[in-house]
Design an enzyme around this catalytic site. Structure first.
Site, PDB file in Angstrom:
ATOM      1  N   CYS A   1       0.899  -1.164   0.000  1.00  0.00           N
ATOM      2  CA  CYS A   1       0.000   0.000   0.000  1.00  0.00           C
ATOM      3  C   CYS A   1       0.925   1.197   0.000  1.00  0.00           C
ATOM      4  O   CYS A   1       1.888   1.242   0.789  1.00  0.00           O
ATOM      5  CB  CYS A   1      -0.868  -0.002   1.262  1.00  0.00           C
ATOM      6  SG  CYS A   1      -1.756   1.547   1.534  1.00  0.00           S
TER       7      CYS A   1
ATOM      8  N   HIS B   1       0.660   4.044   1.120  1.00  0.00           N
ATOM      9  CA  HIS B   1       0.746   4.801   2.372  1.00  0.00           C
ATOM     10  C   HIS B   1       1.867   4.287   3.279  1.00  0.00           C
ATOM     11  O   HIS B   1       2.409   5.030   4.092  1.00  0.00           O
ATOM     12  CB  HIS B   1      -0.572   4.695   3.151  1.00  0.00           C
ATOM     13  CG  HIS B   1      -1.633   5.645   2.697  1.00  0.00           C
ATOM     14  ND1 HIS B   1      -2.329   5.487   1.526  1.00  0.00           N
ATOM     15  CD2 HIS B   1      -2.110   6.789   3.262  1.00  0.00           C
ATOM     16  CE1 HIS B   1      -3.202   6.479   1.393  1.00  0.00           C
ATOM     17  NE2 HIS B   1      -3.081   7.279   2.441  1.00  0.00           N
TER      18      HIS B   1
HETATM   19  N1  DGL Z   1      -2.656   4.028  -0.817  1.00  0.00           N
HETATM   20  C1  DGL Z   1      -3.565   3.021  -1.169  1.00  0.00           C
HETATM   21  C2  DGL Z   1      -2.919   1.729  -1.649  1.00  0.00           C
HETATM   22  O1  DGL Z   1      -1.834   1.768  -2.172  1.00  0.00           O
HETATM   23  C3  DGL Z   1      -4.850   2.774  -0.460  1.00  0.00           C
HETATM   24  C4  DGL Z   1      -5.204   3.349   0.841  1.00  0.00           C
HETATM   25  C5  DGL Z   1      -6.680   3.305   1.106  1.00  0.00           C
HETATM   26  O2  DGL Z   1      -7.167   2.299   1.661  1.00  0.00           O
HETATM   27  O3  DGL Z   1      -7.346   4.296   0.758  1.00  0.00           O
HETATM   28  O4  DGL Z   1      -3.474   0.666  -1.562  1.00  0.00           O
END
Ligand code: DGL
Length: 259
Positions: A185, A187
């Site tokens: 992810c 984040h």
């Molecule tokens: N940044 C996102 C990812 O790469 C998703 C985060 C979210 O759950 O909104 O999966």
């Protein structure tokens, strides 16, 4: 010939974790940023709704930014909607998928962890990646949606909560042989130091940012990129997001209105 920026899209601030790699591969090129923070987190949303939403946001943002290429800097969106985006948009679209392949190449013990959203860990796309690139590995999939908010909080200038981070990582350590963790992810690399500090032993943390930047540079070789700063857009602009974007060299976000 149309000149435009490369547009980076995520549900929130996660896409900022690939910006340094993109700037490294595309020095001087204009980057624009768009996030659908009104609907964050994507990882807990239902698939059919999410595809419609991702198409609507990306279509509006591509039009508003005048971009010449789109980087979907979100595993949750890419593992679901890449084909639909490529069908709908007339510009090249670069996706982000969990770094299973480099993690499998790196692991000595052949035990790897996948830390991602609930949506990403359970997608057929992810299953296919594991079967293709890590068939000889034990892969422990851990849904860690709480870390999305944790990264948002951190970029908003709030302190991390070590309890949340430890609880999210705990299922990984049930495998004593695990030596490599995929940050599936975008984040999560924003929390890399906190993740490493919470780990009971040293493991390798692998993300996709270099691969995304490399692929974007290949794609950009066929389009004409503008130079200088690009716009930033958000479905729910606020001062904390503006401050986070500013730290990565972006202007304060303008509102992106979705019908
Ligand atoms: N940044 C996102 C990812 O790469 C998703 C985060 C979210 O759950 O909104 O999966």
């Amino acid at each position: 010939m149309t000149l435009g920026p490369v547009l980076v899209f995520d549900s929130g601030v996660g896409g900022l974790s690939v910006v340094a790699a993109l700037r490294g591969r595309l020095p001087g090129a204009a980057l624009a940023y768009v996030c659908d923070n009104a609907m964050l987190p994507y990882g807990l949303r239902e698939d059919a709704w999410l595809v419609r939403r991702i198409l609507a946001v990306c279509e509006a943002a591509v039009a508003a930014s005048g971009c010449v290429a789109l980087v979907v800097a979100c595993n949750t969106a890419s593992t679901l909607a890449l084909d639909a985006l490529r069908e709908r948009l007339r510009i090249p679209v670069v996706g982000t998928v969990p770094a299973i392949k480099p993690a499998a190449a790196h692991s000595r013990s052949r035990h790897i962890g996948l830390l991602a959203t609930s949506a990403t860990v359970s997608r057929p796309y992810t299953q296919h990646l594991i079967e293709t690139y890590a068939a000889d590995c034990v892969v422990r999939r851990v849904a860690a949606d709480a870390l999305v908010r944790e990264a948002e909080r951190r970029l908003a200038g709030e302190p991390s909560d070590p309890g949340v981070i430890e609880a999210a990582l705990a299922p990984l350590w049930e495998d004593p042989e695990l030596d490599t963790v995929v940050l599936g992810c975008t984040h999560f690399p924003l929390l890399r130091d906190a993740l490493a500090a919470a780990a009971p032993r040293a493991v390798a943390w692998v993300d996709s940012s270099d691969a995304i930047a490399r692929r974007t540079a290949q794609v950009a070789a066929g389009v004409t990129l503008a130079a200088g700063p690009g716009p930033s857009l958000a479905t729910a602009p606020d001062p904390a997001l503006a401050a986070a974007l500013a730290r990565f060299g972006f202007a304060a976000p303008r509102p992106l209105v979705i019908d």
